[in-house]
Design a protein around this motif. Structure first.
Motif, short mmCIF file in Angstrom:
data_model
loop_
_atom_site.label_atom_id
_atom_site.label_comp_id
_atom_site.label_asym_id
_atom_site.label_seq_id
_atom_site.Cartn_x
_atom_site.Cartn_y
_atom_site.Cartn_z
N LEU A 78 1.22 -1.20 0.20
CA LEU A 78 -0.17 -0.31 -0.66
C LEU A 78 1.04 1.55 0.17
O LEU A 78 0.65 2.36 -0.82
N ALA A 79 1.88 1.67 0.72
CA ALA A 79 3.21 2.06 0.89
C ALA A 79 3.00 2.40 -0.43
O ALA A 79 3.37 4.05 -1.01
N ALA A 80 4.43 1.27 -1.29
CA ALA A 80 4.30 2.20 -2.66
C ALA A 80 3.58 2.10 -3.42
O ALA A 80 3.53 3.36 -4.24
N GLU A 81 1.95 2.31 -3.30
CA GLU A 81 1.25 2.69 -4.61
C GLU A 81 0.77 3.62 -4.22
O GLU A 81 1.13 4.71 -4.84
N VAL A 89 3.86 9.47 3.54
CA VAL A 89 3.50 7.71 3.53
C VAL A 89 4.81 7.47 4.81
O VAL A 89 6.44 7.94 4.55
N PHE A 90 4.39 7.49 6.19
CA PHE A 90 5.52 6.79 7.08
C PHE A 90 4.03 5.56 8.13
O PHE A 90 3.33 5.66 8.17
N PHE A 97 8.07 5.88 4.25
CA PHE A 97 8.38 5.20 2.64
C PHE A 97 8.32 6.41 2.66
O PHE A 97 7.81 6.87 2.22
N THR A 98 9.06 6.02 1.00
CA THR A 98 10.20 7.49 -0.39
C THR A 98 10.09 6.16 -1.22
O THR A 98 10.45 5.12 -1.39
N ARG A 99 9.99 6.99 -2.12
CA ARG A 99 10.51 6.36 -3.14
C ARG A 99 12.65 5.89 -3.63
O ARG A 99 12.47 4.62 -3.95
N GLU A 100 13.19 6.58 -2.58
CA GLU A 100 14.43 6.03 -2.36
C GLU A 100 14.36 4.76 -2.07
O GLU A 100 15.02 3.85 -1.72
N ASN A 101 13.30 4.74 -0.71
CA ASN A 101 13.73 3.28 -0.07
C ASN A 101 12.56 1.90 -0.31
O ASN A 101 12.61 1.47 0.39
N ARG A 105 12.48 -1.71 0.91
CA ARG A 105 11.59 -2.59 1.88
C ARG A 105 10.54 -2.70 0.83
O ARG A 105 10.11 -4.16 1.80
N LEU A 106 10.39 -3.05 0.03
CA LEU A 106 9.61 -4.12 -0.69
C LEU A 106 10.16 -5.52 -1.18
O LEU A 106 9.82 -6.65 -0.51
#
Length: 157
Positions: A78-81, A89-90, A97-101, A105-106
């Motif tokens: 969900l965070a990725a979406e 998102v946190f 949760f960021t574009r960089e990480n 994490r996925l």
């Protein structure tokens, strides 16, 4: 810039922090879950109950979400979406949760799921602590200060 909360697994102390912030900052905060959630009465706090089922709450959040909104979730897919849609998102421990990480994490989530399915990993995350609560509150406060106009702040009393 509303806040959307994946409330099915949101710890009660985090819910309480979010409710206080919603009222203080006058920010619309919606808790979405597949069960009833008790929340204090406020014009800035909503609960939306969705049907039971895989990703039903996640899909509801994604349907309502706009770029610039904040999502609180432990759910990494969900965070990725949400990140792809332009949200911040946190998780309830205050970790962003960021574009960089998010890819890493996925990958880690998928690896750990494979390990659990193979019986290699049986433990879960560490218990929720006072430090986690403080990290979350600090992260939320910084996000609110950065994203809300000073005129919308009702915390001067």
């Amino acid at each position: 810039m509303p806040i959307w909360v994946d409330a099915d697994a949101c710890p009660v102390p985090i819910r309480e922090i979010l409710c206080r912030a919603a009222t203080r900052w006058h920010v619309q905060t919606t808790f979405i879950a597949n069960h009833v959630i008790k929340l204090p009465p406020s014009a800035h706090i909503n609960a939306r109950q969705v049907m039971q089922g895989f990703d039903v709450a996640d899909n509801e959040i994604m349907d309502q979400l706009s770029a610039g909104d904040l999502v609180i979730t432990q759910d990494i897919p969900l965070a990725a979406e949400a990140i792809e849609k332009g949200a911040d998102v946190f998780n309830p421990r205050g970790q962003a949760f960021t574009r960089e990480n998010i890819r890493q994490r996925l990958a880690m989530r998928n690896f750990m799921e494979e390990m659990r399915n193979a019986g290699q990993v049986t433990g879960g995350p560490a218990p929720f602590s006072q430090t986690d609560r403080k990290e979350f509150a600090d992260k939320l406060d910084r996000w609110l200060q950065r994203n809300l106009k000073p005129g919308n702040n009702a915390s001067t009393t």
